[in-house]
Design an enzyme around this catalytic site. Structure first.
Site, PDB file in Angstrom:
ATOM      1  N   GLY A  77      49.432  40.647  34.312  1.00 23.59           N
ATOM      2  CA  GLY A  77      48.514  40.629  35.454  1.00 23.59           C
ATOM      3  C   GLY A  77      48.822  39.608  36.540  1.00 23.59           C
ATOM      4  N   ASP A 134      37.977  36.022  32.612  1.00 25.96           N
ATOM      5  CA  ASP A 134      36.804  36.842  32.304  1.00 25.96           C
ATOM      6  C   ASP A 134      35.992  36.089  31.237  1.00 25.96           C
ATOM      7  OD1 ASP A 134      35.345  39.288  32.529  1.00 25.96           O
ATOM      8  OD2 ASP A 134      36.374  40.104  30.798  1.00 25.96           O
ATOM      9  N   SER A 135      36.125  36.431  29.981  1.00 26.68           N
ATOM     10  CA  SER A 135      35.435  35.672  28.925  1.00 26.68           C
ATOM     11  C   SER A 135      36.037  34.270  28.806  1.00 26.68           C
ATOM     12  CB  SER A 135      35.565  36.398  27.580  1.00 26.68           C
ATOM     13  OG  SER A 135      36.883  36.311  27.087  1.00 26.68           O
ATOM     14  N   GLY A 136      37.291  34.149  29.186  1.00 21.78           N
ATOM     15  CA  GLY A 136      37.981  32.861  29.057  1.00 21.78           C
ATOM     16  C   GLY A 136      38.732  32.726  27.741  1.00 21.78           C
ATOM     17  N   LEU A 165      42.741  32.561  28.050  1.00 14.78           N
ATOM     18  CA  LEU A 165      43.246  31.313  28.605  1.00 14.78           C
ATOM     19  C   LEU A 165      42.936  30.108  27.751  1.00 14.78           C
ATOM     20  CD1 LEU A 165      44.879  30.358  31.067  1.00 14.78           C
ATOM     21  CD2 LEU A 165      44.476  32.774  30.789  1.00 14.78           C
ATOM     22  N   LYS A 208      35.528  35.567  37.005  1.00 19.72           N
ATOM     23  CA  LYS A 208      34.258  36.254  36.689  1.00 19.72           C
ATOM     24  C   LYS A 208      33.404  35.297  35.872  1.00 19.72           C
ATOM     25  CE  LYS A 208      35.742  41.029  35.945  1.00 19.72           C
ATOM     26  NZ  LYS A 208      35.881  42.043  34.880  1.00 19.72           N
ATOM     27  N   PHE A 252      34.492  45.657  36.813  1.00 23.31           N
ATOM     28  CA  PHE A 252      35.867  45.841  36.387  1.00 23.31           C
ATOM     29  C   PHE A 252      36.726  46.140  37.606  1.00 23.31           C
ATOM     30  CE2 PHE A 252      39.644  47.579  34.511  1.00 23.31           C
ATOM     31  CZ  PHE A 252      39.822  46.739  33.425  1.00 23.31           C
ATOM     32  N   ASP A 311      45.485  45.884  35.931  1.00 24.46           N
ATOM     33  CA  ASP A 311      45.706  47.289  35.603  1.00 24.46           C
ATOM     34  C   ASP A 311      44.430  48.047  35.251  1.00 24.46           C
ATOM     35  OD1 ASP A 311      45.547  45.763  33.100  1.00 24.46           O
ATOM     36  OD2 ASP A 311      45.900  47.719  32.180  1.00 24.46           O
TER      37      ASP A 311
END
Ligand code: IMP
Ligand code: MG
Length: 186
Positions: free
Chosen positions: A48, A108-110, A113, A136, A157, A164
């Site tokens: 991404g 996103d949720s983390g 990362l 987010k 989303f 993607d």
């Protein structure tokens, strides 16, 4: 003929000009912050982050290395993090003693990362920072310190510009919101 992505696109969230303008700003900010830095390494999280990396890198005036790492937490076709994160491809270079800036498409949720940063921290870089194009915030499940953020976005989303939709449309020059159900036009 309708463009291939149009059926899946609800609306454009961030157009090409806005994206590029913000990326140039981030590049200038990073160039200032790392002005004295001799071993800056941009570490792109595949797949991404790849469009963002190539554009951002061209706006960073400090000499730097680039490397790549692939991590995944999503199953094919699933729009939510599974929670289990895997390193699919490790980077080639040794990060020890380097000033590492991780470049990611979206937090996103983390979970992805958090795992990646922990793995890297154990390898003793001189410094470790994180730059994400999209954030987010409302979806966060674990605490992540973000040093550079392109855009805070709502919980929708999105796809395009590296992101993607079932492995397609990463090539779009903008970030768009995906329809919930392409068949019913929602
Ligand atoms: P996290 O572990 O929940 O933070 O998920 C991060 C990864 O999920 C990102 O690096 C993306 O690859 C993917 N992802 C999260 N949200 C989206 C989205 O809206 N569109 C496409 N991919 C996403
Ligand atoms: Mg990603």
């Amino acid at each position: 003929m309708a463009l291939a992505h149009e059926k899946y696109l609800k609306e454009i969230l961030i157009d090409e000009a806005t994206l590029q303008e913000r990326i140039a700003q981030l590049g200038a900010e990073i160039s200032r912050d790392y002005a004295e830095c001799e071993n800056l390494m941009l570490l792109c999280i595949l797949k991404g982050g790849v469009m963002f990396l190539t554009d951002l890198s061209r706006h960073i005036e400090v000499p730097h290395m680039i490397d790549f790492m692939a991590a995944s937490s999503y199953g094919f076709g699933v729009r939510q993090s599974t929670g289990s994160v895997r390193i699919d491809m490790d980077l080639r270079m040794d990060v020890k003693g380097k000033n590492v800036l991780v470049v990611e498409d979206i937090i996103d949720s983390g979970l992805t990362l958090a795992f990646v940063m922990k793995t890297l921290r154990n390898r003793e870089p001189a410094s470790l920072k994180l730059c994400a194009l999209l954030n987010k915030k409302s979806r966060r499940e674990v605490d992540i310190e973000l040093d550079y953020v392109g855009f805070d976005i709502e919980n929708k989303f999105v796809f395009g510009y590296g992101l993607d939709l079932d492995e397609r449309f990463r090539n779009l020059p903008f970030v768009g919101v995906a329809r919930t159900d392409p068949e019913t036009d929602e």
